[in-house]
Design an enzyme around this catalytic site. Structure first.
Site, mmCIF file in Angstrom:
data_model
loop_
_atom_site.group_PDB
_atom_site.id
_atom_site.type_symbol
_atom_site.label_atom_id
_atom_site.label_comp_id
_atom_site.label_asym_id
_atom_site.label_seq_id
_atom_site.Cartn_x
_atom_site.Cartn_y
_atom_site.Cartn_z
ATOM 1 N N ASN A 190 193.023 -2.005 0.825
ATOM 2 C CA ASN A 190 192.140 -1.851 1.706
ATOM 3 C C ASN A 190 190.730 -1.406 0.945
ATOM 4 O OD1 ASN A 190 190.136 -1.075 3.766
ATOM 5 N ND2 ASN A 190 191.537 0.006 4.954
ATOM 6 N N HIS B 112 189.614 -7.874 8.806
ATOM 7 C CA HIS B 112 189.575 -6.753 7.914
ATOM 8 C C HIS B 112 190.943 -6.327 7.543
ATOM 9 C CE1 HIS B 112 188.852 -3.032 6.005
ATOM 10 N NE2 HIS B 112 189.203 -2.090 7.196
ATOM 11 N N CYS C 10 183.891 0.062 7.392
ATOM 12 C CA CYS C 10 184.780 -1.235 7.323
ATOM 13 C C CYS C 10 184.083 -2.415 7.943
ATOM 14 C CB CYS C 10 186.283 -0.937 7.938
ATOM 15 S SG CYS C 10 187.126 0.181 6.917
#
Length: 329
Positions: A286, A256, A116
């Protein structure tokens, strides 16, 4: 060779699959009550690829958009960095094919596997290359996570999406532009919190292996939440300190998009007004490393970045790896 005083972001782009998967579809499969996913994650929908779609194809669409936005000759791109956890193949890397498809014949190309936080690592490396070589870099982050979801595991099945985002980083003589502060971090003691158990060198794929062994699993969602908030907060605070800028100097906060509760907690810890947070998780879910460049591109399209703005980017994910970058526009 020309040494650049700093770098600057000159182009933004993104790409998402056409297929929109709303929460109701997933909630029905998992036996969840209506509204369960949005209440816990902030997600209403996400995009998933169709059979036959490739990671390189998705990344190329985002890269093309960023190059067109930058309006610089393709021969000026000296390096292509692709941040991904879902390459088309374990070997070869996908970045050379991406550069080829974009007509970047003069560019080096390499994949980066940073989960990520991969985009932040790639952006940091791009900034260093631009400063040292005086040449432009294309940074793309892309993931097709829908093909790694275990549909029976609630913790990950409700979160993950497919998307790509890209930026062009070019030389600049203005020290107030580009990367102003950066902090990268890792905590290998939490290495197994988010994993794909098999398929790597330590446990190669073998006939008869259970399907879930090559799909994503999240061992402890609560622990992921706690450590992600801690890492993102600490990295962001250190990046701001490195730049000598306080939270009030942040024009837009671009975290994020892991879970709305995570980045709201980070926002509160840092003392940044929630109104300055860029939120794309609601309609896009996501997509790991792709969420920050996707958010940058969508935000720039909706309300163009202006000279003098400062953007704070922060992420944490599998590994654990994390980081934060303060960018001057």
């Amino acid at each position: 060779m020309s040494i650049a005083r700093s770098s600057r972001l000159v182009g933004f782009g993104h790409a998402v699959p056409a297929r929109c998967v709303e929460n109701a579809e997933i909630e029905a499969k998992l036996g969840l009550e209506s509204g369960w996913i949005e209440r816990r994650t902030g997600i209403r929908a996400r995009r998933w690829v169709e059979p036959g779609d490739t990671l390189t194809g998705l990344a190329a669409r985002a890269g093309e958009a960023a190059l067109e936005d930058a309006a610089i000759p393709r021969g000026d791109i000296a390096l292509t960095l692709l941040a991904t956890s879902t390459p088309d193949h374990l070997l070869p890397p996908s970045a050379p094919l991406l550069a080829h498809r974009l007509g970047l014949g003069n560019s080096g190309a390499i994949d980066l596997a940073g989960a990520c936080s991969g985009f932040l690592y790639a952006l940091t490396l791009a900034d260093g290359f631009v400063r040292a070589q005086g040449k432009a870099v294309l940074v793309v982050a892309a993931n097709i996570l829908s093909r790694r979801i275990n549909p029976a595991e609630r913790a990950s099945a409700v979160l993950f999406a497919d998307a790509a985002g890209a930026v062009v980083v070019a030389p600049s003589d203005d020290p107030g532009k580009g990367v102003l502060g950066v902090d990268l971090a890792a905590d290998g003691s939490r290495y197994d919190l988010i994993t794909i158990p098999a398929g790597g060198s330590s446990r190669p794929f073998a006939p008869g292996m259970a399907a879930e062994d090559v799909l994503m699993t999240m061992r402890d969602g609560r622990e992921v939440f706690v450590h992600a908030v801690e890492m993102m907060t600490a990295c962001a605070a250190r990046a701001l300190a490195a730049a000598g800028i306080g939270p009030s100097g942040v024009s837009r906060f671009v975290p994020h998009q892991a879970n709305v509760r995570i980045f709201d907690a980070v926002c509160g810890n840092l003392g940044i007004a929630p109104s300055r947070t860029v939120r794309t998780i609601v309609e896009h879910g996501n997509s790991s490393a792709a969420t920050i460049p996707l958010s940058l591109s969508l935000a720039h399209r909706a309300n163009a970045f202006l000279p003098g703005e400062r953007l704070l980017l922060t992420a944490a994910g599998a590994g654990l790896t994390g980081g934060a970058v303060l960018v001057g526009i």
